[in-house]
Structures are given as structure tokens and as C-alpha cells.
Design an enzyme around this catalytic site. Sequence first.
Site, PDB file in Angstrom:
ATOM      1  N   CYS B  85       1.833  -2.894   7.007  1.00  0.00           N
ATOM      2  CA  CYS B  85       0.362  -1.448   7.030  1.00  0.00           C
ATOM      3  C   CYS B  85       0.987  -0.799   8.972  1.00  0.00           C
ATOM      4  CB  CYS B  85      -1.255  -1.894   6.848  1.00  0.00           C
ATOM      5  SG  CYS B  85      -1.697  -0.135   7.059  1.00  0.00           S
ATOM      6  N   HIS B 201      -0.145  -3.968   1.182  1.00  0.00           N
ATOM      7  CA  HIS B 201      -0.566  -4.658   1.641  1.00  0.00           C
ATOM      8  C   HIS B 201      -0.819  -5.806   0.820  1.00  0.00           C
ATOM      9  CE1 HIS B 201      -3.634  -3.572   5.116  1.00  0.00           C
ATOM     10  NE2 HIS B 201      -2.811  -2.326   4.590  1.00  0.00           N
ATOM     11  N   GLU B 203      -0.878  -8.946   1.431  1.00  0.00           N
ATOM     12  CA  GLU B 203      -2.103 -10.549   1.791  1.00  0.00           C
ATOM     13  C   GLU B 203      -3.321  -9.793   1.008  1.00  0.00           C
ATOM     14  OE1 GLU B 203      -1.142  -7.729   3.626  1.00  0.00           O
ATOM     15  OE2 GLU B 203      -3.355  -6.814   4.557  1.00  0.00           O
TER      16      GLU B 203
END
Lengths: 84, 224
Positions: B85, B201, B203
Amino acid sequence: MKVAVKIRLKKSILDPQGKAVHHALQNLGFDGINDVRVGKLIELEVPDDGTPETIHNMVEEASRKLLANTVIEDFEIEYLGEKA
Amino acid sequence: MKSAVVVFPGSNCDHDMHHALNMLGHDAEYVWHKTADLSEYDLVALPGGFSYGDYLRAGAIARFSTIMKAVVGFAKSGKTVIGVCNGFQILVEAGLLPGALMRNANLRFICKQVYLKTENSDTRFSRAIPDQALQIPIAHGEGRYFIDPAGYESLQENNQIVFRYATPGNDVTEAANPNGSLDNIAGIVNREGNVLGMMPHPERAVESLLGSDDGRWIFESLTA
């Protein structure tokens, strides 16, 4: 003296922000506007003691390095003369 | 593997990244952006967020922070760099990845689950990924990937496109493109294959409790 750096998206690149502004203008009845592109204007205050050439080189380098992203943007340097 | 999670003023996915890396065995530490030495690490992660308030352009100011000189050297030495990002935006501004990330075509900040097709599973970030669409969230206002025609050709020639936005059935379609990215591009690597940038994302997708754990494949690929 004041120097302005005008930054515009390259012509070939879609400007959704400009399209949204254009649309809003049409809704307000501004039918005479064919297209809108939105850019940035950055004003720099630089010392007067340099030669036009050194000032130009510095502003050009600053624009290339940070102020504009030349992958997507073009920039134009304009000299506004003495500060008010 | 020892990893560094870079913290800029305005990073806000650094804790998620730290958690995901630690959980998957990558021994993560936070590293402040004023750090100049990354020699003790094997992996550097640039997390999401709004470094320097996204002033001027997303990533444009962070790219000149002290640590980015070290990140450039780290990348040139062949070590692993992952930018997610805002981290991806910083990597393109820094010239470690080609192209640019522009305002989403619909002008909105988009926060939702998307599906990714893995286009190149022969990278250190993707080799453990199974042959299926990955469900991973996006959360960005400036994620529309752009590159000029010559750059695009070179991306294709060198198999640098790793992820493209797709349907749950793993088909790349225009309707599956959330932000107007050129050719549905969601993530790319550099020519050497050691630097990955992606808008989604992973994560945030490492535990099924949070909706999907498909992001794990990317972190697990690093040691596969």
C-alpha cells in the site's frame, strides 16, 4: 523573487478529478466548458542574488526530484518576479 | 530470517505487518525512519499508512527519508524488500519499482476484500501460493497503477506482474478491477525479483478469524 512551478498530469493520462469537476460544472449550468484538468501550483521564494541560470537550474532540479513525478506529470516553471 | 518493519511518521499498518511477520517466523523489529543501517536484517517491509500525510503525492516525501538510502542499498544487494500500500507508493516514488500509483478512477477511498490472481509464481514472494485466487483486503485512495506503454511491455517481458485483481474464480475481468489499475495490476516485482510492491494488504489476511488467511502464502513463500 517568487517562482511558480505548475504541475499538470500528462495529456495522455486520465484525470478523474478533472472529470468530476467538469461534471459538477455542467450540473451548475456551465455548458460552455468542454473539459477540465486539475493540476497543482507550487510557489517558491528564492533569493535574488543568483543568476537567472543558477536559479533556473535549481528549480528545475527541485521539480524533477520532488515537486513533480515525471512518470505521470509535466511541469512548467514561471518567474513571478519580485515579491510583493 | 530477521526482518525490519520501517516506521514513518504516519505509518499505520506497521503493527499488523510486525504481527504477521512474527507469527510466520520472520522475527520482526520496528525500525524508525531515521535509521541509516539495515545490515543486520534479511528482509525490509515498508508498511501501509499515510507517511507524511500523503502531502504532495503519496510516498513522495517518505522516499527522501534517511532510511530510504539504506533501503535502496539493501535492495541493490539482492535482499528482500516488500512494500504494501503506502509502502508500494514509496517504492515507486523511490524508483525501486517502475510506474506510478494514481488516484482511484472512481475518486473514492476503497476498503474491501478483493481477489488476486497470481500471475507469476516463480518469485520469492509467490512460490508457495496455490493455484487459486487469494482473498486479501485493499484500503487505499491512490492505488491506480499506471505505467507508460514501453514500461508495460518491459514488465510483461520480464514477468514482473505478480498479482492482478480477479474474480473469486480467479478470472481477470474488468469488473474485478477496483481502482482502474492498468491491466488489473495489483502487485509487481523489480527486474531482479527481490523487491515486491502491492496495494492489497496480505498482513491483514493472516488469520481466518479476520475473514481470510490467504495472505499467509506470501509470507510463507519467503522461506519456502
